[in-house]
Each structure stands twice: as structure tokens, then as C-alpha cells.
Design an enzyme around this catalytic site. Structure first.
Site, PDB file in Angstrom:
ATOM      1  N   SER A  37      19.441  54.168  45.034  1.00 29.52           N
ATOM      2  CA  SER A  37      19.309  52.895  46.096  1.00 29.52           C
ATOM      3  C   SER A  37      18.340  51.860  45.709  1.00 29.52           C
ATOM      4  O   SER A  37      18.669  50.810  46.670  1.00 29.52           O
ATOM      5  CB  SER A  37      18.807  53.678  47.534  1.00 29.52           C
ATOM      6  OG  SER A  37      17.627  54.207  47.211  1.00 29.52           O
ATOM      7  N   ASP A 327      11.974  49.939  54.950  1.00 34.91           N
ATOM      8  CA  ASP A 327      12.341  50.992  55.582  1.00 34.91           C
ATOM      9  C   ASP A 327      11.773  52.212  55.157  1.00 34.91           C
ATOM     10  O   ASP A 327      10.436  52.072  54.422  1.00 34.91           O
ATOM     11  CB  ASP A 327      13.819  51.265  55.525  1.00 34.91           C
ATOM     12  CG  ASP A 327      14.167  51.639  54.114  1.00 34.91           C
ATOM     13  OD1 ASP A 327      13.460  51.922  53.104  1.00 34.91           O
ATOM     14  OD2 ASP A 327      15.582  51.620  53.699  1.00 34.91           O
ATOM     15  N   HIS A 330      12.115  51.869  50.969  1.00 33.13           N
ATOM     16  CA  HIS A 330      12.500  50.893  49.999  1.00 33.13           C
ATOM     17  C   HIS A 330      11.710  49.718  50.354  1.00 33.13           C
ATOM     18  O   HIS A 330      11.284  49.405  51.574  1.00 33.13           O
ATOM     19  CB  HIS A 330      14.031  50.618  50.143  1.00 33.13           C
ATOM     20  CG  HIS A 330      14.766  51.680  50.021  1.00 33.13           C
ATOM     21  ND1 HIS A 330      15.159  52.487  51.283  1.00 33.13           N
ATOM     22  CD2 HIS A 330      15.314  52.151  48.928  1.00 33.13           C
ATOM     23  CE1 HIS A 330      16.281  53.296  50.501  1.00 33.13           C
ATOM     24  NE2 HIS A 330      16.318  53.287  49.259  1.00 33.13           N
TER      25      HIS A 330
END
Length: 366
Positions: A37, A327, A330
Site C-alpha cells: 500500500s 492515516d 501511511h
């Protein structure tokens, strides 16, 4: 000469000119991205998985102000590397827009939730595990060869820059996911790290076999310092010790692996990018770099905004530029810019055996 013959000649000349323009465009360096991600540009948008970032407030600072599937408020690391290359961002391989001349830019094969191991991220179901990402890379090369010919396609791949980011999920979404995970019962933490390195070697060797000749390999960040780990594993908001220990074992082993591989291959194919040190800089002293906090996420809920997903119902900071974390896991775009700055120009504390600027200078002479 008949009108029909004139038309055929014009058509043939146009085709030659078109093929020539593709060859010229292929001279620009392609960029390929593999991993999780941290580097996914939106492949998971097209997959039946819960690991996705295709709804607000993701993308709130992206140029289009829309959620693109990047786990960021704006640009992620691959975007900023593309920017440094003077190129447009790579499209997700699964995007229907990745056709024609867009193939010459490269492609992003990354998928949020994956790890080095196939059992990492099983809770996310339909994600593109590394084996599948590499299979799609082969499919990409077939499509590229159909566009520019096999010889030119091989040249594009050999001359490309490659980025791969794996490892973090093998800890936070596998080994440490539950108190007594299968992997934590099977391996001590040091032995688990050695096992990961052994499996990672297979992935890197396969990348080389598929034509990659300049590969940036990032280590993990300070895993225990992300807001989620602070919220769930620490007592007073300090960095959680066990995930931190994992990163401190894994990252040096990864550098050793890269040195061995390069020695075996007789060339600096693989380059270790110590993104963990860049993140540690920001986490250790955020104010020195113009940030307000590295403890709390901009978007989330619960302690340090580190619980659960970032959604429209979450707390959202008004100024993303003063937060290291976007978040629970990240970085913000601004933190990513610092990381990429060190990939480009960092000394051997950040990049081994050389930084990206040196790579670009060396390769331009070939």
C-alpha cells in the site's frame, strides 16, 4: 500512379513514422513499481478486497481532489519518483487506461495488503501477491512487445527503473496481527526475519530474470511508531518495542541480501533504500523538519487517530503539511517528499551503494 497505390504509400509512411515516434518515446526511462500500500497507485480499486483507498478523504490534496486508490492525502512515493524522472505517474497495471503509448511510461503492479509471504494479508482476500505481480509484469512485457516489437520491449525493461516495497505487512498484518499468530508460534522473531529474507531473495531474483537491471529496494519503516501501533501496543504513546525490534533486525538483513545478490551478479543491480531512516528522522524530531506531530495521524479515530480506517466519518486535520502520518499506517505527501528527497540525494546512510541521482548520472553515460 493510381489513387489506391498513393493511399497505400501514404499509409505505409504514416506507419513507419508512428513506429519511429514510439521508439523515440521509449528512449525516456520507464518506471515499474511492485509492492504494498505504500506504493499502490490504485490496483486494488479493481479488486474484490477491503484494502482500498478509493473513497474520501483519501486524495484530498491530489491534483484532482479525488480518491485514486493511493493511501495518501496526495502523491505517494512512486508519484514523486516519477516527478523526479520528469515523467508522468505510472498507471496501475489493472487500469483500462494502460494502453498504447501509456505502456512506455511503465506500470504499477503494487497491491495494498500484500507482503513477502503469500499468507500475509489473507484477511484482505483478492489482493495481488508478489507472485501474481510478477506474472502481470510478464503480461505487460507481452503487450509492450506487441506495440514496439520484442527487441525494443526488452530494451525498455532493461533500461527501466524499478521500485519494490515489501516487508511491513509481514509483521503488522501477519506476525503481530494477533497475539498468537501462526507465524509467531512457528518462528522466533529473529528466525522469522531470516525466513522473510530467504523468501524475498526469490522475488528479487525473479525480477532480475524478467529483465530488471536497476531496482530500488526499500526496507521497512519504524514499524512500532506508526499511529496504529502506538494506539494498540504502547502504554504511553511511545513506539511499540516489538515491531521496532522487528524492523531493526529485518532492515540490516535486507542490506546484506542486496550486497550478496549484487556480488553474485557482478553488478549493482539492486540498491538498498533506507526509507526507515528517513521516517525515523521525521518521527524522532518532527519539528526540526517543519512538522507538528509524528505521533498522531491526520485522519482516523481513537487514540492518536490510530484506530480503524480513514473514512468520511473520521477526524480529519485541517493542515496535512504538519502531520508526518496521514492515516494509521501511511505518511502524508509532505513526509513522502522528504523520503524521496533522500532516495534522490541521500548519502550512504540512506542509500546503498548509491542514490538515485548517481544512478541516473551513471546510466545516462551508457
Amino acid at each position: 500512379m493510381s489513387p489506391a497505390k498513393e493511399f497505400l504509400i501514404v499509409l505505409a509512411l504514416a506507419f513507419v513514422a508512428f513506429q519511429g515516434s514510439l521508439v523515440l518515446e521509449a528512449e525516456a526511462r520507464a518506471f515499474f513499481v511492485f509492492g504494498d500500500s505504500l506504493v499502490d497507485n490504485g490496483n486494488n480499486n479493481y479488486l474484490p478486497t477491503t484494502a482500498r483507498a478509493d473513497s474520501p478523504p483519501y486524495g484530498i490534496d491530489y491534483p484532482t481532489r479525488t480518491a485514486t486508490g493511493r493511501f495518501s492525502n496526495g502523491f505517494n512515493i512512486p508519484d514523486l519518483i516519477s516527478e523526479a524522472l520528469g515523467s508522468e505517474s505510472t498507471l496501475p497495471f489493472l487500469s483500462p487506461e494502460l494502453t498504447g503509448k501509456k505502456l512506455l511510461v511503465g506500470a504499477n503492479f503494487a497491491s495494498a495488503g500484500v507482503g513477502i509471504l503469500n499468507d500475509t494479508g489473507i484477511q484482505f482476500v483478492g489482493i495481488l501477491r508478489p507472485v501474481r505481480q510478477l506474472q502481470l509484469f510478464e503480461e505487460y512485457q507481452e503487450r509492450l512487445a506487441a506495440l514496439v516489437g520484442s527487441e525494443q520491449a526488452t530494451k525498455v525493461v532493461n533500461q527501466a527503473l524499478v521500485l519494490i516495497t515489501l516487508g511491513g505487512n509481514d509483521f503488522v498484518n501477519n506476525y503481530f496481527l494477533v497475539p498468537y499468530s501462526f507465524r509467531s508460534q512457528q518462528y522466533s522473531l529473529p528466525n522469522y526475519c531470516k525466513y522473510l529474507i530467504k523468501e524475498y531473495r526469490k522475488i528479487l531474483v525473479r525480477l532480475y530474470e524478467l529483465g530488471a537491471r536497476r531496482v530500488l529496494v526499500t526496507g521497512t519503516g519504524p514499524l512500532g511508531c506508526v499511529p496504529e501501533e502506538r494506539a494498540t501496543r504502547s502504554i504511553n504513546g511511545e513506539c511499540a518495542p516489538e515491531p521496532q525490534k522487528a524492523a531493526s533486525i529485518f532492515n540490516p538483513l535486507l542490506v546484506q541480501l542486496i550486497k550478496r545478490l549484487n556480488n553474485d551478479l557482478g553488478s549493482d543491480i539492486f540498491v538498498a533504500a533506507n526509507t526507515g531512516k528517513s521516517s525515523k528522522d521525521l518521527i524522532s524530531d518532527p519539528r526540526a523538519y517543519g512538522f507538528k506531530t509524528a505521533q498522531e495521524a491526520c485522519c482516523g479515530q481513537g487514540l492518536y487517530n490510530g484506530i480503524g480506517l480513514c473514512t468520511v466519518a473520521s477526524n480529519l486535520c485541517p493542515n496535512r503539511d504538519v502531520y508526518v502520518f496521514w492515516d494509521a499506517f501511511h505518511p502524508t505527501e509532505r513526509a513522502n517528499r522528504y523520503i524521496v528527497q533522500n532516495i534522490l540525494r541521500g548519502n550512504t546512510d540512506y542509500m546503498h551503494p548509491m542514490n538515485l541521482s548517481t544512478i541516473l548520472a551513471l546510466d545516462s553515460r551508457v
